[in-house]
Each structure stands twice: as structure tokens, then as C-alpha cells.
Enzyme design. Sequence first.
Site, mmCIF file in Angstrom:
data_model
loop_
_atom_site.group_PDB
_atom_site.id
_atom_site.type_symbol
_atom_site.label_atom_id
_atom_site.label_comp_id
_atom_site.label_asym_id
_atom_site.label_seq_id
_atom_site.Cartn_x
_atom_site.Cartn_y
_atom_site.Cartn_z
ATOM 1 N N HIS A 38 22.849 16.504 -6.331
ATOM 2 C CA HIS A 38 23.877 16.478 -7.381
ATOM 3 C C HIS A 38 24.383 15.052 -7.614
ATOM 4 O O HIS A 38 25.573 14.750 -7.476
ATOM 5 C CB HIS A 38 25.039 17.406 -7.036
ATOM 6 C CG HIS A 38 25.750 17.895 -8.268
ATOM 7 N ND1 HIS A 38 26.471 19.069 -8.302
ATOM 8 C CD2 HIS A 38 25.857 17.376 -9.521
ATOM 9 C CE1 HIS A 38 26.984 19.238 -9.511
ATOM 10 N NE2 HIS A 38 26.625 18.218 -10.265
ATOM 11 N N GLU A 68 26.798 24.163 -2.753
ATOM 12 C CA GLU A 68 26.868 22.738 -2.477
ATOM 13 C C GLU A 68 28.112 22.433 -1.654
ATOM 14 O O GLU A 68 29.153 23.057 -1.878
ATOM 15 C CB GLU A 68 26.895 21.947 -3.792
ATOM 16 C CG GLU A 68 25.658 22.164 -4.655
ATOM 17 C CD GLU A 68 25.718 21.392 -5.967
ATOM 18 O OE1 GLU A 68 26.713 20.655 -6.187
ATOM 19 O OE2 GLU A 68 24.786 21.526 -6.774
ATOM 20 N N ARG A 74 23.564 23.049 -14.048
ATOM 21 C CA ARG A 74 24.099 23.975 -13.053
ATOM 22 C C ARG A 74 22.998 24.939 -12.641
ATOM 23 O O ARG A 74 22.246 25.447 -13.492
ATOM 24 C CB ARG A 74 25.294 24.766 -13.603
ATOM 25 C CG ARG A 74 26.534 23.928 -13.878
ATOM 26 C CD ARG A 74 27.147 23.381 -12.592
ATOM 27 N NE ARG A 74 28.364 22.622 -12.839
ATOM 28 C CZ ARG A 74 28.405 21.324 -13.075
ATOM 29 N NH1 ARG A 74 27.270 20.631 -13.130
ATOM 30 N NH2 ARG A 74 29.562 20.704 -13.262
#
Length: 309
Positions: free
Chosen positions: A281, A263, A234
Site C-alpha cells: 500500500h 492491512e 482497494r
Amino acid sequence: MHIVIPDDYQDVVKHLEAFERLADHEVSVYNDTATDIDTRVARFSEADVLVLIRERTPIDAELLARLPRLKLISQTGGGTAHIDVAACQRQGVKVMSGTGSPVSTAELTWALVLAATRNIPQEIENLKAGRWQRTLGTGLHGKTLGLFGYGKIGRLVAGYGQAFGMQVLVWGRETTRERARSDGIEAAVSQADFFTRSDVLSLHLRLNEETRGIVGPEDLARMPATSVLINPSRAGLLAPGALEQALRQGRPGRAAIDVFDHEPLRDDPLLALPNLVATPHLGYVERDNYELYFREAFDNVLAFAAEQG
């Protein structure tokens, strides 16, 4: 029941084998991201069930108050940090979560390690542009792999490092360090020692109030100029702006990241840095993992429907 699945960026959910489980229900799938609450309300207002893809869709009290029909949120994976669970309870919305596999994220972590240390993205672009062998990579054998966190993913990555002939060093809470030592892996004596000694340092922590900003500018400044920071976990584990500042100052010399503060990413100054490798991601974005995530999420929906009669 009417089931809504938002934020299917890749338009893949309907093509999974697991999707056949919902054949007897009305399903709406959205492939773009609704950034404003009015659009989300418009999309979710007729939903009896929301099936959320990881943490892409935040669910807060304001949104819930405008969804009186909603009965269930079925979460892919186990994380619910993006859901106001207390607000769900007040409104009578049940929240069900599943499990996930650490394998896909661990594999992506190692892909980032190799991409950053051997300059693979840069050399691909060089080759396409007619430039031959413009960089000098760094080998892994004999180097120190630092793992901040030693859970399921960290354990797998430790094994990959050992297979490449690396020395593994672990840092984290005392229970984390004890777990590493029980596996015959060295634990650092302090956070400062950990950052100073790691040639490749990978973050494998959950983001919560305890870990938010746990990596600060002073930690990154201790890393060797030849080192690489990997973050597949993260973005919030690093203090705001710390990574950009560190990369501009050359400590660590390089970084490879799979996560961002916001995001899906629209723009970020990090992407302009030549010593950064970045992916959107992708840690959990893998077919076998998706089948696992959605099979459990859909089974939870079916179990809930059966209870409702």
C-alpha cells in the site's frame, strides 16, 4: 492539547516539516499497530485529538465510548469510511478531513504496470542470484490500457498510457464514461467488452457499497491470458478470492496490486503466486504527499484549538 498519532509505520511523521506546526502541543506517536481495542484505549484515553493516517486506524462506536476525553479526529486525506461518523456526532467528537493529491498514487500505478509487464522484480532477484535474462517481458506500445474509473487518478494514468503509445479504454458509471468521451477517450460498450479488450486493466474506484465486489470471477475470466490486472485502489473491489482463483487459472496472466483485504498484511496466499507483483500500500506513501496530508491535518487541529480558546 494532547495529540495522538497512531500507526506511523515508517516512523516519519516527526521528521516532516509539517510536524513543526504542533510544537506548542503534547504529541504522542505510535509506530506499531494496535490490533485489539484494549491497547487502543490505553493509547488513546488521554488524547484530546487523534490524527489518523489515512485508513489505518478504524474508529467505531465501541472504541469511542471508552474515550470520553476525545474532542477531535483530524483525518489525513479526505476519506472517512473507517470512522463511524454518526457515533462521533453522538459523542460530540468533531471529525475534520483534508484533501490529497492524485499524483503519488498515479505514479505508483505506472510503476506497477512496468514492473509487471517487464518482470522487473523477478529479474532483479534473478540477477542477484547469478541468473541472467530469464524472462521475456511485454511492451506497452500499441496495447490497450483499460481504466475502471476515470477520476483524478484515472485521468493521470490515462495520460501516462498515451505517452507510452497505448490506446485508452474507460469503463464506469455513465457519468464516468461521458467524462472520458469529453476528453476524447473511448468508453467501452459494456463491462464484458471492457474486460475482454484490455491488455492492461487498472482499477481506480472508491470502495463503497455500490462498488464492493464489482469485479467478479466472470470478469477476470474474460481477460486475455497475456493481460495484466493492476489494483492500486482497494482490495474489496474484487469479489473475495476472485483474484487468487483467476491468477491460478491464468486469466489474467499477471497482476500487480498495492492493496489487501487486511492491512498491515501478515500473511496472504496471493504472495506465493509467481504471476503476482505486490507492494505494501505505497500509493500515497510519498514525502510530498505526506507533507500535504499532514500539513492540512495539523492545520485543522490548530484551527480547532483556536476555536476552543
